[in-house]
Motif scaffolding. Structure first.
Motif, PDB file in Angstrom:
ATOM      1  N   CYS A 219      -9.775  37.551  18.030  1.00 38.17           N
ATOM      2  CA  CYS A 219      -8.718  36.548  18.267  1.00 38.17           C
ATOM      3  C   CYS A 219      -8.178  36.666  19.677  1.00 38.17           C
ATOM      4  N   ARG A 223      -8.644  33.483  21.798  1.00 43.31           N
ATOM      5  CA  ARG A 223      -7.463  32.612  21.886  1.00 43.31           C
ATOM      6  C   ARG A 223      -6.444  33.039  22.943  1.00 43.31           C
ATOM      7  N   TYR A 224      -6.441  34.306  23.288  1.00 44.72           N
ATOM      8  CA  TYR A 224      -5.488  34.753  24.311  1.00 44.72           C
ATOM      9  C   TYR A 224      -6.139  34.771  25.702  1.00 44.72           C
ATOM     10  N   ASP A 247     -15.638  29.836  10.816  1.00 43.98           N
ATOM     11  CA  ASP A 247     -14.581  29.811  11.830  1.00 43.98           C
ATOM     12  C   ASP A 247     -15.040  30.661  13.003  1.00 43.98           C
ATOM     13  N   LYS A 250     -12.908  29.563  19.514  1.00 41.44           N
ATOM     14  CA  LYS A 250     -11.453  29.384  19.600  1.00 41.44           C
ATOM     15  C   LYS A 250     -10.783  29.384  18.227  1.00 41.44           C
ATOM     16  N   TYR A 251     -11.567  29.053  17.220  1.00 42.91           N
ATOM     17  CA  TYR A 251     -11.018  28.969  15.864  1.00 42.91           C
ATOM     18  C   TYR A 251     -11.486  30.138  14.993  1.00 42.91           C
ATOM     19  N   THR A 252     -11.711  31.254  15.623  1.00 42.78           N
ATOM     20  CA  THR A 252     -12.169  32.432  14.881  1.00 42.78           C
ATOM     21  C   THR A 252     -11.139  32.880  13.843  1.00 42.78           C
ATOM     22  N   TRP A 253     -11.644  33.513  12.786  1.00 42.64           N
ATOM     23  CA  TRP A 253     -10.785  34.004  11.704  1.00 42.64           C
ATOM     24  C   TRP A 253     -10.497  35.485  11.962  1.00 42.64           C
ATOM     25  N   CYS A 254      -9.243  35.842  11.960  1.00 43.52           N
ATOM     26  CA  CYS A 254      -8.834  37.209  12.302  1.00 43.52           C
ATOM     27  C   CYS A 254      -9.428  38.245  11.342  1.00 43.52           C
ATOM     28  N   GLY A 256      -7.982  40.852  10.428  1.00 42.97           N
ATOM     29  CA  GLY A 256      -6.889  41.445   9.651  1.00 42.97           C
ATOM     30  C   GLY A 256      -6.350  42.732  10.244  1.00 42.97           C
ATOM     31  N   GLY A 257      -7.043  43.260  11.230  1.00 43.63           N
ATOM     32  CA  GLY A 257      -6.690  44.558  11.807  1.00 43.63           C
ATOM     33  C   GLY A 257      -5.250  44.703  12.265  1.00 43.63           C
ATOM     34  N   PRO A 258      -4.656  43.678  12.864  1.00 43.93           N
ATOM     35  CA  PRO A 258      -3.279  43.840  13.331  1.00 43.93           C
ATOM     36  C   PRO A 258      -2.280  44.173  12.218  1.00 43.93           C
ATOM     37  N   ASN A 270      -7.801  40.316   4.111  1.00 44.50           N
ATOM     38  CA  ASN A 270      -8.183  39.363   5.152  1.00 44.50           C
ATOM     39  C   ASN A 270      -9.579  39.664   5.691  1.00 44.50           C
TER      40      ASN A 270
END
Lengths: 336, 103
Positions: A219, A223-224, A247, A250-254, A256-258, A270
């Motif tokens: 992500c 995206r950043y 996904d 730019k539209y990748t699916w996270c 969940g790590g954060p 996630n």
């Protein structure tokens, strides 16, 4: 054991203030990867690891302890108390990282260094002076601790007259390129991820690889930091067939790590969703008539890698992108 | 019926975490909630509205939601209002860290 959020964040921030990392690790573990590479200390351009890959084996080890305890690895921390941690570095006693995990994460850094050498980049390394970027503290909103730490990182880089920073992982890239300029007056470093540097240098493969992989965008990269095309171009040039999950880019699916540090169960749920998408990306091609490929997921971030591998277990094998790039772009004699 | 106690300084207090806090750009369309990987229903539209209205207690009651956000920006890349959702959430965390956890 539910985590007391405030104590947990407090301990992480205390560690950053007192020990210059959210999870302090021995100097030897931080710099071992560079042994034998003959990288000069400092220089106008440095490869900056931000200790992310070196931290992962410790987090994994604590995560294993967590499963025995029933919740987050940080629960052990908070049980002992924030006050104790101010005097004694609790993390040093909590879990011993596996040699295998350390070797695998060190290898990513070796891969990146070899790729940069192959691209004829003249770069150095800060060895034990290199500091963690403060990414987790930034995300947890401890602004004051972050500002103070960012200044320390910048001072070390300026002490060595560094002008260009080449990062490895997305979080360190984001901190040093996009966050630090907003909190340090006069910040003047040029920061690029090694993937951007390799693409910009037009590095050519010395060997064509075969096979297909499902790509997982970080992500933070996508995206950043707008790092989307470079990994795909580098893999495609190397002969790898890149399969896109539902996904992507730019539209990748996270992964969940954060959420791992505070809500590990949510993070895992996630990651399981993402693993299903990545598996489908590979097997859908097979259903369409293609031969069975190696079911491999590619990551560009150590947090994505560890979180997705944990969710996938044996059903999908994850590799850092540098594993493939090193094989394709570096002569075998230089491959460890 | 419970009466909400309003804090007219709440937006300014939250802004101390980041000058980038731009919750007022939210049109309350719900695209963010629809695409959230964590399935967070409340964030960010209701939560941002609480901040804008000065509903401090309601913000503090949603601490777990605020820290559950992945900051992955899936919402932000789909937001038609250009709301800096991830940065706004970091500002809320800064607010909670100071006001609730006394960090």
């Amino acid at each position: 054991m539910p985590l007391p959020i405030g104590d947990t964040i407090g301990i992480l921030a205390d560690n950053l203030r007192q020990r210059r990392s959210v999870l302090p690790i021995p100097v030897r573990a931080a710099t071992r990867w560079a042994r034998g590479l003959n990288l000069p200390r400092g220089g106008e351009t440095v490869m900056y690891t931000g200790l992310m890959f070196q931290l992962i084996p410790y987090i994994e080890a604590m995560s294993g302890a967590e499963e025995r305890l029933g919740d987050s690895w940080l629960a052990g921390f908070t049980g002992l108390g924030r006050q104790v941690n101010k005097v004694v570095n609790i993390s040093a006693f909590m879990a011993r990282p596996s040699a295998q995990a350390q070797a695998a994460n060190d290898q990513v850094l070796v891969n990146v260094a070899l790729l940069l050498k192959q691209a004829e980049v003249d770069f150095g390394y800060l060895y034990e002076e290199e500091l963690y970027s403060g990414a987790l503290i930034y995300d947890l909103g401890v602004h004051e601790a972050l500002v103070s730490h960012a200044r320390k990182v910048y001072d070390v880089l300026k002490k060595h007259s560094v002008k260009n920073v080449i990062t490895v992982d997305p979080h360190t890239t984001n901190m040093l390129r996009s966050v630090y300029p907003t909190i340090i007056d006069g910040y003047d470093l040029k920061v690029q991820s090694y993937l951007e540097v390799l693409a910009e240098k037009g590095l050519k493969p010395v060997k064509t690889l075969a096979g297909e992989v499902a790509i997982h965008d970080s992500c933070v990269f996508a995206r950043y930091e707008n790092v989307v095309d470079q990994p795909r171009d580098l893999l495609a040039q190397a002969g790898i067939t890149v399969r896109e999950p539902e996904d992507a880019g730019k539209y990748t699916w996270c992964c969940g790590g954060p959420a791992e540090s505070l809500y590990p169960k949510k993070a895992l749920a996630n990651a399981e969703k993402r693993v299903a998408q990545l598996k489908k990306a590979v097997t859908a091609e097979r259903a369409g008539g293609a031969e069975a490929g190696v079911e491999t997921g590619i990551t560009m971030c150590p947090i994505c890698l560890v979180n997705l591998q944990k969710a996938a277990q044996e059903s999908l094998r994850f590799q850092d992108i540098s594993h493939y790039l090193r094989q394709a772009y570096c002569p075998q004699a230089e491959v460890k | 019926m419970a009466v909400a106690v309003l804090n007219p300084d709440l937006v300014d207090m939250v802004r101390r975490g980041s000058h980038d806090f731009n919750a007022s750009a939210c049109m309350n369309c719900g695209a963010c909630s629809a695409v959230c990987p964590m399935g967070i229903q409340l964030l960010p539209r209701k939560l941002f509205r609480y901040v804008l209205l000065g509903m401090e207690d309601q913000v503090k009651e949603n601490t777990e939601t605020i820290y559950s956000c992945l900051l992955c920006k899936m919402c932000e890349v789909n937001c038609p209002g250009g709301v800096h959702i991830a940065e706004n959430v970091r500002s809320l965390r800064h607010f909670i860290n100071r006001q609730v956890f006394r960090l």
